[in-house]
Structures are given as C-alpha cells and as structure tokens.
Design a protein around this motif. Sequence first.
Motif, mmCIF file in Angstrom:
data_model
loop_
_atom_site.group_PDB
_atom_site.id
_atom_site.type_symbol
_atom_site.label_atom_id
_atom_site.label_comp_id
_atom_site.label_asym_id
_atom_site.label_seq_id
_atom_site.Cartn_x
_atom_site.Cartn_y
_atom_site.Cartn_z
ATOM 1 N N ASP A 154 17.059 24.067 -10.221
ATOM 2 C CA ASP A 154 17.874 25.271 -10.262
ATOM 3 C C ASP A 154 18.389 25.703 -8.901
ATOM 4 O OD1 ASP A 154 17.790 25.546 -12.965
ATOM 5 O OD2 ASP A 154 17.076 27.615 -12.968
ATOM 6 N N GLY A 155 17.778 25.217 -7.827
ATOM 7 C CA GLY A 155 18.235 25.641 -6.506
ATOM 8 C C GLY A 155 17.127 25.602 -5.481
ATOM 9 N N ILE A 156 17.314 26.369 -4.409
ATOM 10 C CA ILE A 156 16.406 26.360 -3.268
ATOM 11 C C ILE A 156 15.951 27.785 -2.968
ATOM 12 C CG2 ILE A 156 16.222 25.886 -0.781
ATOM 13 C CD1 ILE A 156 18.250 23.645 -1.159
ATOM 14 N N ALA A 157 14.678 27.924 -2.654
ATOM 15 C CA ALA A 157 14.121 29.204 -2.215
ATOM 16 C C ALA A 157 13.379 28.986 -0.902
ATOM 17 C CB ALA A 157 13.172 29.781 -3.263
ATOM 18 N N GLN A 158 13.511 29.947 0.004
ATOM 19 C CA GLN A 158 12.802 29.866 1.287
ATOM 20 C C GLN A 158 11.412 30.467 1.144
ATOM 21 O OE1 GLN A 158 14.694 30.587 5.306
ATOM 22 N NE2 GLN A 158 13.517 32.498 5.141
ATOM 23 N N VAL A 159 10.417 29.686 1.573
ATOM 24 C CA VAL A 159 9.026 30.147 1.542
ATOM 25 C C VAL A 159 8.511 30.227 2.977
ATOM 26 C CG1 VAL A 159 6.717 29.756 0.611
ATOM 27 C CG2 VAL A 159 8.724 28.993 -0.679
#
Length: 590
Positions: free
Chosen positions: A42-47
Amino acid sequence: MRSHYCGELREQQIGQEVTLCGWVHRRRDHGGVIFLDLRDRDGIAQVVFDPDAEESFKRADRVRNEYVVKVRGKVRARPAGTENPDMATGKIEVLGLDLEILNQSETPPFQLDDYQQVGEDVRLKYRYVDLRRPEMAAKLRFRSKVTHGIRNYLEEQGFLDIETPILTRATPEGARDYLVPSRTHEGNFFALPQSPQLFKQLLMVAGFDRYYQIAKCFRDEDLRADRQPEFTQIDMETSFMDEEGVMQIAEGMVRTLFKDLLNIEFGQFPRMPYSEAMRRFGSDKPDLRIPLELVDVADLVAGVDFKVFSGPAQDAKGRVAALRVPKGNELTRKQIDDYTKYVGIYGAKGLAYIKVNDKADAENGLQSPIVKFLGVEVCQAILERVGAENGDLVFFGADKAKIVNEALGALRIKLGEDMNLIERPWAPLWVVDFPMFEEDDKGGLSAVHHPFTSPKGSVEELQADPANALSRAYDMVLNGVELGGGSIRIHDQKMQQAIFAILNISEEEQQEKFGFLLDALKLGAPPHGGLAFGLDRMIMLMTGAKSIREVIAFPKTQSAACPMTEAPGEVSAKQLRELHIRVRTSASET
C-alpha cells in the motif's frame, strides 16, 4: 500480525498504537536516531527508533534494506518542517516501540530505494524484487481496480461470468496456436485458445444471452511492445442486439472506468469508416491526437515523367500520398535521412519531400530534388491541395497502397511525437465498416477479422462480389492503439458455409474443424455479436506505461521466454515417450 498497512496511515491515526509488517525500503541513522522507511503493497511509512527503546534500537541498527520486519509503534505528527508532501503518509511518522526481524535479505540484485535503470533481463529474472518497487506495485493494484470495475459494470448490465475451456482444438484465427500433445489420444493435440470465440457463440446458442469473461488467451507469434504469448482479454457476447447496442455497452464500460479511476470524462466516441481512416491516416487505428493527415495526389502526378510517382499513380493497387508537416522546414537533412530509414522498415523505397521556403515562387522557392521532375504547375497544385504554407515541409509516399499507408501512417505518428504535435491527452473513436476480406500473398482472400464475422448483405450479394463486401465489424481505438474489436457474428448456417467457401475451406475441412459450430447454427442460433478488449493494452494506456510487460505480473521477454523460471525448458525422455513424441535435432545442431 498487522493492524494497518503502511500506506494507509494518516493524521486520523495520530495517537494510536499500530502494528506494521513489511520490507525495509531505506534505513538512515541521523545523530543516534534511526529512521526506517517501511514498505508494503500500500505504500511507505517512516518509523523512528530512539535509543530509549534499547532492544528495539539495537535491532533497528542491525536491519538492512529489504529485511522483512514487524514493527509496533505509536503514530505521531512529524515535526514541523519535516513533512514530506511527496508521500501519502508524509505528515505522520511512527515512533517505534518494538521491532521483530521476520527474515533477513541478502543484497538485492538492484537497489529499490534509489532505483536506477536496470536491464529488462535482470528485472524479469528477479521479477519478485522488481514488483516491490512502489511504481510497479501501483500498476498491479490499479490493474486489480480495473478488473473489479469491469466485473461490476458488466454484471450490472446483466452479463454472466462463464468460463470456457483452455484445452480445445486448433482454429484459424490469424496466428499460430500453442499446441499441447495428448497422452491419451496418441498423435493428437489440443490447442490453447487464441480467444474464446467459438465457445462464446455456442453459449449464445445455449440461451445465455449476455456472457463475459476475463480470459487468458494464447498466440504463438512474434512479439512487440504491446503483445505477449499469453495475454488477458475482456471477452463479451450478447444475443438479440445489433452493432449499435454492443458498441454502446462497450463504450459505456470504458467511459465508466476512465471516469471512476482516472477522473477523465469522455464524450460520445466519434465513428469513422475504415476507408476514411486509411485514406486520411494510413491506419485502421488512427491516433486522432495528431493533426497530420495523408492527402491523395495521384491524379496530379499521373502524367509526369517522374516514374517513381506516375507509376503508382497509374496502378489500380498503387497510391501516391502527401503528408504536410507544419514548420517542417526546421528539419535538418540528417533528420530527413533518419525518417527515410524509418519508413524503410515498412517497405518504402525512399522518402521524397519538398521544403516550402516561398510558396508564391514555385520555381525558386521550393527546395527539393524532385521539383524539377514534377514541374511548376504540378508542384503548385500539390501545395494548394495539402494547404502548405511557407516554412512547411511535404513528405511523399508512392508505391503499392499497402506500403504507402503503413509507411506514411507510421511516419505521421513518429513526427507527431518527435515534434510535439499531440494536441490533446485522449482521443477515442470507433472504426467501422471494415472490409470483409483482404487479398493474401497468394492472390486469394482471407478474413480481415475472423471467418465468423457477419457481412453486410445477403449470401447472394456476398458471393457476387466478395472482394468488395463490407463486414459488420467495429474496433475501439484510443490514442492510436486498438483497445478492442468485435462484430456481429454469423448465425445462419448457409452464410457461414458461404464464407468458408470463399476462404477456400473445403466441405470436408469445414466438417472436420467446424462441424460442431455448423450443427449448432442449425439448432436455433439467435442473432448475436460481441467484442473483446485487450486488458493489458488498456492498463498500459491508463497507467502511461510504455509496454504491456510493465503491467503484467510475470511477463515473457521478446523471445517468449521467462528468465525467472527459465521457461520454456526441456522435459524428460519418459515424458516424451508418454506423449508419443520424438524430438528431432535441427540440421544446424548436427
């Protein structure tokens, strides 16, 4: 294992604890704080991992690109000034509370976080890695939305999704069949279907008057950017409906897909007869975004001494056409030479031209090697007919009509792209009134579409002049690409047999190959027709991809091979014996 997909996180989730699973797209260490860009379909998330969470921080320090991890954390707003407007999740980040490494990864064959141009052979060999790239994943997600929209639309229109056989028998549909040897019937072969054509017609005879299928089809032919040995077809067929009805349903489907998925509204599709398309654009799938048109000038040059022009002009099967290029005087001699080589691909022996420096001075204002052979009056008449202005260039094609159409038709498209002449983003249309037959290499007739297409007129009219018969066929074209084609089918046995006879298919061969169809046509076959769209081509256009290989999960190469699985491959001697097959070594290998 997860509570959310990475790409669905937004400001609404701020303050919530979430669990994410995916691949490490990029790892960054900024002053003792570790940032992981976590990617899923679904996409990219910053952790973000702080040293305060000691164990998780140590694990985050160990991970590398493409490690598979599970992260538990809390969604928070990104600090002011660090938002990323290029990411759907760019206003938030996840404070990592716990990290579990689910699997490690060796260094991938190419980087995904800073993607560079990689050879297609490498991309296809490691296609499962290539498909992790966000732009590739987006194409497959979009493809899924398209097929979902197709099913919804057609089922709302009363169509039934019915599967047809994959193992069938060979039928003449214009390309070579893929053959499958039968173990249980020695010496006999199945064929993989080039389309579900005959089965969907039989479904109409059976009374299932609105059928559709998203069908796999197979053709053993030379490949191009928009062709694959196996491809997907949106297949539909209806009974008790004429061509207008079929075209309205198909057009409605395409208009709905573009509106719902791309927010693009098409007006009513224009209709263009095949003869007009060939005359004006040299193609039965004209790209109407480009304003250039072919203009016939055979009558103007038929009497000149220049045999290159007068010969085709006096030939019933010849054509002499001009193509005006606005501001074409800017083309250099090298560019013209390159275009000359380009049309040679299509059989053209050369590419004559006239540069219009001063239209009013036909003796000195025209720059071309051919002006002296044509004469002032003929040149003036040509310029007048094509509407040439000062600064224009006029290209000419003179040969058999087929060669001129293909060469100038292709040149028209190339000039439109090279000179930025495309006037609008989308140009759909219907091409109608196709010829029923065309002359083949041996002087006989072959079907332009397929031999199950209904002609206009009666059996007697068809038999009296088959070469000039028109068919009840229709093609949908978008931006110079044939999206789909269809026709009203033959539902009368006598007409079907008349078509077979014109195609020199003997009565014995008719019974052998099509006996089941001829029998069905005697048992209450209703009037029917349909259409088939190339799903891969449609997705290619809608996503702006350059090739259908970009929108197929696991495509073949130009040589119809799969670098990943190394198919096609050899089989064991035992399997060959069971199939009653002996492999013969070619002369070049002995």
